[in-house]
Design a protein around this motif. Structure first.
Motif, PDB file in Angstrom:
ATOM      1  N   LEU A 108      -8.123  -6.341  -3.950  1.00 51.70           N
ATOM      2  CA  LEU A 108      -7.563  -7.679  -4.118  1.00 51.70           C
ATOM      3  C   LEU A 108      -8.663  -8.710  -3.913  1.00 51.70           C
ATOM      4  N   PHE A 116      -4.989  -1.477  -8.766  1.00 50.80           N
ATOM      5  CA  PHE A 116      -4.138  -0.602  -7.965  1.00 50.80           C
ATOM      6  C   PHE A 116      -4.733   0.796  -7.797  1.00 50.80           C
ATOM      7  N   GLU A 121       0.833  -1.199   0.000  1.00 51.12           N
ATOM      8  CA  GLU A 121       0.000   0.000   0.000  1.00 51.12           C
ATOM      9  C   GLU A 121       0.872   1.255   0.000  1.00 51.12           C
ATOM     10  N   SER A 150      -7.623  -3.138   0.495  1.00 51.78           N
ATOM     11  CA  SER A 150      -6.459  -3.305   1.375  1.00 51.78           C
ATOM     12  C   SER A 150      -6.570  -2.516   2.676  1.00 51.78           C
ATOM     13  N   VAL A 161      -3.911  -8.928  -6.425  1.00 50.64           N
ATOM     14  CA  VAL A 161      -4.320  -7.535  -6.548  1.00 50.64           C
ATOM     15  C   VAL A 161      -5.018  -7.370  -7.885  1.00 50.64           C
TER      16      VAL A 161
END
Length: 236
Positions: A151, A165, A142, A204, A162
């Motif tokens: 993810l 992003f 991260e 995340s 993942v």
């Protein structure tokens, strides 16, 4: 059957290719120098080269099994590589006798001429952009991305990849290949909440995900499948 064999190695590519891309990231390695040096080194000297994986090192998009065998000589071999669901796929393995440097290369085609994914896992000591490596924490990923990411849920064949992003720094790296990360839960980490297991999408920054303390188990670079020539192309 072929599509199922490719599924594990291409999971990151298929998911990431649909994700918005962020600004280009410049890896900390000197891959250009390493690539230039490789052709002049005897096989015994390959272990002196950098172990930072990029879009051009240790494998390029244009490589084939034949070119890799010619370049790496005794350090490369065609082999059956384990994939998801207990299925294996024929590909090329670099440094197969050295778990610290092992690299697995998957291909789209049976002739092994179109690279799909370059994968490190197990005990490999290769690293990726911003120093990420096997064993890096969720917070490390991260932080490198400079924002939360999405993810897949854990504890199934395609868990922990993942998928997005979120326009972060890892969404696009120098060389325009697709950087992939797979996280897994640590051994002896205690009970895991059912809400983060199985076929679902996680974030995340979710407190339950953070509490599970996942770590990086796989890093990869890859490319979308080359487009087949159209009828107009073949007529030219």
């Amino acid at each position: 059957m072929k599509s199922r064999i490719l599924a594990a190695s291409l999971a990151v590519i298929a998911l990431s290719a649909c994700s918005p891309r962020g600004p280009s990231e410049t890896p900390a390695s000197s891959e250009a120098a390493s690539e230039a040096a490789v052709s002049s080194l005897a096989p015994a000297d390959y272990t002196s080269l950098a172990t930072v994986m990029t879009c051009d090192w240790p494998v390029k998009k244009t490589d084939t099994a034949e070119s890799l065998l010619a370049t790496y000589k005794s350090y490369a071999q065609v082999a059956d590589i384990p994939g998801a669901e207990g299925i294996t796929q024929k590909g090329v393995v670099l440094y197969g006798n050295d778990p610290r440097r092992r690299v697995e290369i998957f291909f789209y085609d049976d002739a092994l001429t179109e690279v799909s994914t370059v994968l490190i896992r197990g005990d490999s000591q290769w690293s990726g952009p911003k120093g990420l490596h096997l064993g890096s924490t969720l917070a490390d990923v991260e932080g490198a991305n400079e924002k939360p990411f999405k993810l897949s849920g854990f504890d199934w064949d395609y868990g922990g990849y993942v998928s997005d992003f979120n326009r972060g720094k890892l969404a696009k790296i120098k060389g325009n290949c697709i950087f992939g990360v797979r996280l897994g839960l640590p051994e002896n980490g205690g009970p895991v909440a059912a809400s983060i297991e199985g076929e679902r999408t996680l974030v995340s920054s979710d407190a339950v995900v953070v509490a599970a303390r996942p770590v990086v188990q796989e890093l990869s670079v890859g490319w979308p499948k080359p487009e087949a020539p159209t009828e107009d192309d073949t007529d030219q």
